[in-house]
Write a protein that holds these residues in place. Structure first.
Motif, mmCIF file in Angstrom:
data_model
loop_
_atom_site.group_PDB
_atom_site.id
_atom_site.type_symbol
_atom_site.label_atom_id
_atom_site.label_comp_id
_atom_site.label_asym_id
_atom_site.label_seq_id
_atom_site.Cartn_x
_atom_site.Cartn_y
_atom_site.Cartn_z
ATOM 1 N N GLY A 123 39.019 43.230 27.086
ATOM 2 C CA GLY A 123 39.432 44.203 25.722
ATOM 3 C C GLY A 123 40.841 44.436 25.682
ATOM 4 N N VAL A 124 41.199 45.490 24.920
ATOM 5 C CA VAL A 124 42.288 46.116 24.628
ATOM 6 C C VAL A 124 42.651 47.159 25.653
ATOM 7 N N VAL A 125 43.735 46.775 26.501
ATOM 8 C CA VAL A 125 44.186 47.968 27.554
ATOM 9 C C VAL A 125 45.669 48.476 27.321
ATOM 10 N N GLN A 126 45.985 49.576 27.591
ATOM 11 C CA GLN A 126 47.112 50.060 27.592
ATOM 12 C C GLN A 126 48.246 49.549 28.453
ATOM 13 N N ARG A 127 49.330 49.459 28.192
ATOM 14 C CA ARG A 127 50.206 49.003 29.511
ATOM 15 C C ARG A 127 50.228 49.824 30.716
ATOM 16 N N GLU A 128 50.332 49.395 31.885
ATOM 17 C CA GLU A 128 50.236 50.003 32.909
ATOM 18 C C GLU A 128 48.660 50.412 33.530
ATOM 19 N N GLY A 129 47.841 50.052 32.576
ATOM 20 C CA GLY A 129 46.300 50.473 32.795
ATOM 21 C C GLY A 129 45.769 49.492 33.658
ATOM 22 N N SER A 130 44.517 49.574 33.797
ATOM 23 C CA SER A 130 43.764 48.724 34.729
ATOM 24 C C SER A 130 42.384 48.344 33.953
ATOM 25 N N LEU A 131 41.889 47.339 34.592
ATOM 26 C CA LEU A 131 40.833 46.439 33.916
ATOM 27 C C LEU A 131 39.902 45.960 35.106
ATOM 28 N N ARG A 132 38.747 45.684 34.997
ATOM 29 C CA ARG A 132 37.811 44.808 35.812
ATOM 30 C C ARG A 132 36.897 43.958 35.107
ATOM 31 N N LEU A 133 37.251 42.691 35.183
ATOM 32 C CA LEU A 133 36.280 41.698 34.676
ATOM 33 C C LEU A 133 35.336 41.404 35.734
ATOM 34 N N SER A 134 34.080 40.903 35.097
ATOM 35 C CA SER A 134 33.156 40.235 35.823
ATOM 36 C C SER A 134 32.610 39.057 35.147
ATOM 37 N N CYS A 135 32.118 38.153 36.167
ATOM 38 C CA CYS A 135 31.675 36.765 35.920
ATOM 39 C C CYS A 135 30.266 36.662 36.630
ATOM 40 N N CYS A 164 36.421 26.418 48.611
ATOM 41 C CA CYS A 164 37.882 26.490 47.742
ATOM 42 C C CYS A 164 38.866 25.395 48.460
ATOM 43 N N GLU A 165 39.592 24.826 47.572
ATOM 44 C CA GLU A 165 40.380 24.107 48.008
ATOM 45 C C GLU A 165 42.025 24.646 47.612
ATOM 46 N N PRO A 166 43.120 24.198 48.298
ATOM 47 C CA PRO A 166 44.428 24.513 47.953
ATOM 48 C C PRO A 166 44.721 24.064 46.637
ATOM 49 N N ASN A 167 44.069 23.202 46.041
ATOM 50 C CA ASN A 167 44.676 22.777 44.796
ATOM 51 C C ASN A 167 43.827 23.466 43.521
ATOM 52 N N TRP A 168 42.785 24.508 44.134
ATOM 53 C CA TRP A 168 42.212 25.351 43.043
ATOM 54 C C TRP A 168 41.265 24.544 42.030
ATOM 55 N N SER A 169 40.737 23.397 42.403
ATOM 56 C CA SER A 169 40.053 22.555 41.686
ATOM 57 C C SER A 169 38.604 23.195 41.407
ATOM 58 N N MET A 170 37.980 23.221 40.121
ATOM 59 C CA MET A 170 36.536 23.681 39.968
ATOM 60 C C MET A 170 35.920 22.581 39.265
ATOM 61 N N ASP A 171 34.600 22.888 39.213
ATOM 62 C CA ASP A 171 33.650 21.911 38.608
ATOM 63 C C ASP A 171 33.250 22.690 37.248
ATOM 64 N N VAL A 172 32.876 24.133 37.257
ATOM 65 C CA VAL A 172 32.199 24.735 36.115
ATOM 66 C C VAL A 172 33.133 26.005 35.687
ATOM 67 N N TRP A 173 33.045 25.994 34.361
ATOM 68 C CA TRP A 173 33.933 27.072 33.665
ATOM 69 C C TRP A 173 33.138 27.631 32.741
ATOM 70 N N GLY A 174 33.370 28.989 32.832
ATOM 71 C CA GLY A 174 32.967 29.912 31.811
ATOM 72 C C GLY A 174 33.965 29.797 30.251
ATOM 73 N N LYS A 175 33.457 30.475 29.492
ATOM 74 C CA LYS A 175 33.912 30.613 28.159
ATOM 75 C C LYS A 175 35.230 31.383 27.814
ATOM 76 N N GLY A 176 35.289 32.309 29.039
ATOM 77 C CA GLY A 176 36.484 33.104 28.928
ATOM 78 C C GLY A 176 36.023 34.617 28.284
ATOM 79 N N THR A 177 37.101 35.463 28.615
ATOM 80 C CA THR A 177 36.949 36.622 27.852
ATOM 81 C C THR A 177 38.282 37.351 27.534
ATOM 82 N N LEU A 178 38.565 37.653 26.588
ATOM 83 C CA LEU A 178 40.055 38.013 26.085
ATOM 84 C C LEU A 178 40.400 39.321 26.527
ATOM 85 N N VAL A 179 41.806 39.357 27.188
ATOM 86 C CA VAL A 179 42.510 40.380 27.576
ATOM 87 C C VAL A 179 43.687 40.755 26.702
ATOM 88 N N THR A 180 44.004 41.792 26.068
ATOM 89 C CA THR A 180 44.993 41.880 25.285
ATOM 90 C C THR A 180 45.734 43.353 25.850
#
Length: 121
Positions: free
Chosen positions: A10-22, A102-118
């Protein structure tokens, strides 16, 4: 098949906080590594943090101290707490998973569609 659904953007003010879930659903057995990534407009995707099945974590150096990843295995859910947000944190945030540790190269197999942070300046 595993499905990942992000929420909390969502939209957050500068210096604010946000918690995302997956939340992972479907064939969640055997998911070991999960992580957060982001992609700002016109930029490459970058890794933020990963968290393994045993709770061990890895963070991008540039974001250490401002983000915290956590995991609830019973709920098949990971979280990303972000603090002291800046306009440059504006991006699409993606959750990802893999069926191995987890691997050092951060490789992943499955991805979500994303959530927009502004972040409003």
């Amino acid at each position: 098949q595993v499905h990942l659904v992000e929420s909390g953007g969502g939209v957050v003010q500068r210096e604010g906080s946000l918690r995302l879930s997956c939340e992972a659903s479907g064939d969640t057995d055997g998911i070991y590594c999960m992580g957060w990534f982001r992609q700002a407009s016109g930029k490459n995707r970058e890794g933020i943090a990963t968290i393994d099945i045993d709770g061990s974590t890895n963070y991008a150096d540039s974001l250490k101290g401002r983000v915290t990843v956590s995991r609830d295995n019973a709920k098949h859910t990971i979280y990303l707490q972000m603090d002291s947000l800046k306009p440059e944190d504006t991006a699409m945030y993606y959750c990802a998973a893999r069926r191995l540790r987890c691997e050092p190269n951060w490789s992943m197999d499955v991805w979500g569609k994303g959530t927009l942070v502004t972040i409003a300046s």
